[in-house]
Design an enzyme around this catalytic site. Structure first.
Site, PDB file in Angstrom:
ATOM      1  N   HIS A  55       0.721   0.949   3.613  1.00  0.00           N
ATOM      2  CA  HIS A  55      -0.129   1.103   4.628  1.00  0.00           C
ATOM      3  C   HIS A  55      -0.984   2.342   5.241  1.00  0.00           C
ATOM      4  O   HIS A  55      -0.181   3.504   4.752  1.00  0.00           O
ATOM      5  CB  HIS A  55       0.258   0.301   5.683  1.00  0.00           C
ATOM      6  CG  HIS A  55       0.938   0.791   6.734  1.00  0.00           C
ATOM      7  ND1 HIS A  55       2.311   1.115   6.480  1.00  0.00           N
ATOM      8  CD2 HIS A  55       1.236   1.608   8.125  1.00  0.00           C
ATOM      9  CE1 HIS A  55       3.046   1.684   6.882  1.00  0.00           C
ATOM     10  NE2 HIS A  55       2.850   2.194   8.537  1.00  0.00           N
ATOM     11  N   HIS A  57      -0.910   4.225   7.736  1.00  0.00           N
ATOM     12  CA  HIS A  57      -0.433   5.009   8.886  1.00  0.00           C
ATOM     13  C   HIS A  57      -0.465   6.683   8.224  1.00  0.00           C
ATOM     14  O   HIS A  57       0.222   7.174   7.620  1.00  0.00           O
ATOM     15  CB  HIS A  57       1.091   4.577   9.997  1.00  0.00           C
ATOM     16  CG  HIS A  57       0.369   3.229  10.776  1.00  0.00           C
ATOM     17  ND1 HIS A  57       0.821   1.991  10.801  1.00  0.00           N
ATOM     18  CD2 HIS A  57      -1.433   3.089  11.167  1.00  0.00           C
ATOM     19  CE1 HIS A  57       0.278   1.217  11.991  1.00  0.00           C
ATOM     20  NE2 HIS A  57      -1.200   2.321  12.238  1.00  0.00           N
ATOM     21  N   ASP A  59       1.834   8.399   8.886  1.00  0.00           N
ATOM     22  CA  ASP A  59       3.441   8.925   8.805  1.00  0.00           C
ATOM     23  C   ASP A  59       3.654   8.852   7.392  1.00  0.00           C
ATOM     24  O   ASP A  59       4.851   8.835   6.873  1.00  0.00           O
ATOM     25  CB  ASP A  59       4.153   8.742   9.691  1.00  0.00           C
ATOM     26  CG  ASP A  59       4.052   7.292  10.405  1.00  0.00           C
ATOM     27  OD1 ASP A  59       2.885   6.519  10.033  1.00  0.00           O
ATOM     28  OD2 ASP A  59       5.467   6.690  10.787  1.00  0.00           O
ATOM     29  N   HIS A  60       2.743   7.156   6.542  1.00  0.00           N
ATOM     30  CA  HIS A  60       3.211   7.202   5.551  1.00  0.00           C
ATOM     31  C   HIS A  60       2.173   8.046   4.454  1.00  0.00           C
ATOM     32  O   HIS A  60       2.475   7.440   3.079  1.00  0.00           O
ATOM     33  CB  HIS A  60       3.185   5.701   5.672  1.00  0.00           C
ATOM     34  CG  HIS A  60       4.067   5.395   6.588  1.00  0.00           C
ATOM     35  ND1 HIS A  60       5.068   4.174   5.945  1.00  0.00           N
ATOM     36  CD2 HIS A  60       4.039   4.824   7.099  1.00  0.00           C
ATOM     37  CE1 HIS A  60       6.136   3.467   6.746  1.00  0.00           C
ATOM     38  NE2 HIS A  60       5.172   4.965   8.219  1.00  0.00           N
ATOM     39  N   HIS A 113       1.598  -6.196  10.897  1.00  0.00           N
ATOM     40  CA  HIS A 113       0.835  -4.282  11.837  1.00  0.00           C
ATOM     41  C   HIS A 113       0.526  -3.297  11.578  1.00  0.00           C
ATOM     42  O   HIS A 113      -0.372  -3.301  12.454  1.00  0.00           O
ATOM     43  CB  HIS A 113       2.674  -3.934  10.512  1.00  0.00           C
ATOM     44  CG  HIS A 113       2.749  -2.365  11.191  1.00  0.00           C
ATOM     45  ND1 HIS A 113       3.508  -1.430  12.550  1.00  0.00           N
ATOM     46  CD2 HIS A 113       2.800  -0.792  10.195  1.00  0.00           C
ATOM     47  CE1 HIS A 113       3.364  -0.342  12.161  1.00  0.00           C
ATOM     48  NE2 HIS A 113       3.253   0.024  10.875  1.00  0.00           N
ATOM     49  N   ASP A 130       6.456  -0.558   6.905  1.00  0.00           N
ATOM     50  CA  ASP A 130       6.509  -0.783   8.362  1.00  0.00           C
ATOM     51  C   ASP A 130       6.129  -2.599   9.170  1.00  0.00           C
ATOM     52  O   ASP A 130       6.226  -2.330  10.422  1.00  0.00           O
ATOM     53  CB  ASP A 130       5.589   0.099   9.726  1.00  0.00           C
ATOM     54  CG  ASP A 130       5.852   1.610   9.588  1.00  0.00           C
ATOM     55  OD1 ASP A 130       7.179   2.161   8.760  1.00  0.00           O
ATOM     56  OD2 ASP A 130       5.325   2.408  10.323  1.00  0.00           O
ATOM     57  N   HIS A 168      11.161   3.116   8.230  1.00  0.00           N
ATOM     58  CA  HIS A 168      12.379   3.834   9.591  1.00  0.00           C
ATOM     59  C   HIS A 168      13.968   3.610   9.731  1.00  0.00           C
ATOM     60  O   HIS A 168      13.683   3.043   9.410  1.00  0.00           O
ATOM     61  CB  HIS A 168      11.704   3.621  10.572  1.00  0.00           C
ATOM     62  CG  HIS A 168       9.758   4.561  10.725  1.00  0.00           C
ATOM     63  ND1 HIS A 168       9.749   5.895  10.992  1.00  0.00           N
ATOM     64  CD2 HIS A 168       9.135   3.720  10.358  1.00  0.00           C
ATOM     65  CE1 HIS A 168       8.695   5.684  11.217  1.00  0.00           C
ATOM     66  NE2 HIS A 168       7.837   4.739  10.102  1.00  0.00           N
TER      67      HIS A 168
HETATM   68 ZN   LIG Z   1       3.052   2.258  10.476  1.00  0.00          ZN
END
Ligand SMILES: [Zn+2]
Length: 257
Positions: A55, A57, A59-60, A113, A130, A168
């Site tokens: 996805h 985001h 942090d990915h 999400h 996530d 995570h």
């Molecule tokens: Zn995420």
């Protein structure tokens, strides 16, 4: 051929960049940061062969562009203009292969999400970003409780032994909430002791498994009477269906300390 391993590289506070590797090559799932990846590839003398994104985001996907500057590799991910580096966008049910490792994954659309979130499933493994966490699920940033419920239900159709690689390390905090939401669940206590032991040694609690999630994750147990009862208590009214239960415990968890 040397055996395939799946190695967690840590990024930021609690992200894992799952790295599929053998003696020579590596493929990455959700490289939010290029630095730990480049250090690892260099130290292990590995050639990068592919990037998989679940996805959009940061942090990915935040490491994508720098990694691509070092090696031009295919990037698999959802149809989403917010991940401009994706070279091979995947629709639900489409397959992709990592020929070097001789394995194949199917993309599963699992909105909730985010709107376009996908998982990669194959070779007994699930990379679910996530959406599904060990004993938890992602926040509903772009999706509805119904979408998250249906996405999680879909993942729970996979075989129990499927290894679940989440984005995570949230397991201990998730268990603390789960014990409030699903107070009669003895499997949670056993899992908590095990997870605490791992974290005390600074080891990951992942991968989980589909079987473990079916036994311990309140977000996939929204039809179980103890979860329905505690969700109803939180909501202040009798909740009748699993989607309402999921909506209530998702909101409860957002405020849980
Ligand atoms: Zn995420």
């Amino acid at each position: 051929m040397s055996p395939l391993e799946v190695v967690p590289l840590r990024a930021f506070a609690d992200n894992y960049i799952w790295t599929l590797r053998d003696a020579r090559c590596a493929a990455l799932v959700d490289p939010g940061d290029a630095r730990p990846v480049l250090d690892y590839l260099r130290a292990e003398r590995l050639e990068l062969v592919a990037i998989l994104n679940t996805h959009h985001h940061a942090d990915h996907v935040g490491g994508n562009s720098e990694l691509l500057r070092h090696s031009r590799v295919p990037v698999y991910g959802p149809h989403d203009e917010r991940i401009p580096e994706v070279t091979h966008p995947l629709h639900d049910g489409e397959r992709m292969s990592l020929p070097h490792f001789g394995i194949e994954f199917t993309a599963l659309a699992i909105p909730g999400h985010t709107r376009t979130h996908i998982a990669f499933h194959g070779a007994g493994m699930l990379f679910c970003g996530d959406t599904l966490f060990a004993v938890g699920c992602g926040k509903l940033f772009e999706g509805t409780p119904r979408e998250m419920h249906d996405s999680l239900a879909r993942l729970m159709q996979l075989p129990d032994h499927t290894r679940v690689y989440c984005g995570h390390e949230y397991t201990l905090a998730n268990i603390r909430f789960a014990r409030a939401a699903d107070p009669e669940n003895a499997a949670l206590q056993a899992l908590e002791a095990h997870a605490r032991k791992l974290r005390d040694q600074d080891l990951p609690t992942l991968p989980s498994s589909i079987g473990q999630e079916r036994a311990t994750n309140p977000f996939v147990r929204c039809g179980e009477p103890p979860v329905v009862a505690s969700a109803s208590r939180y909501a202040g009214k009798a909740l009748e269906d699993p989607v309402s239960v999921l909506a209530a415990i998702r909101e409860w968890k957002n405020h849980f300390r």
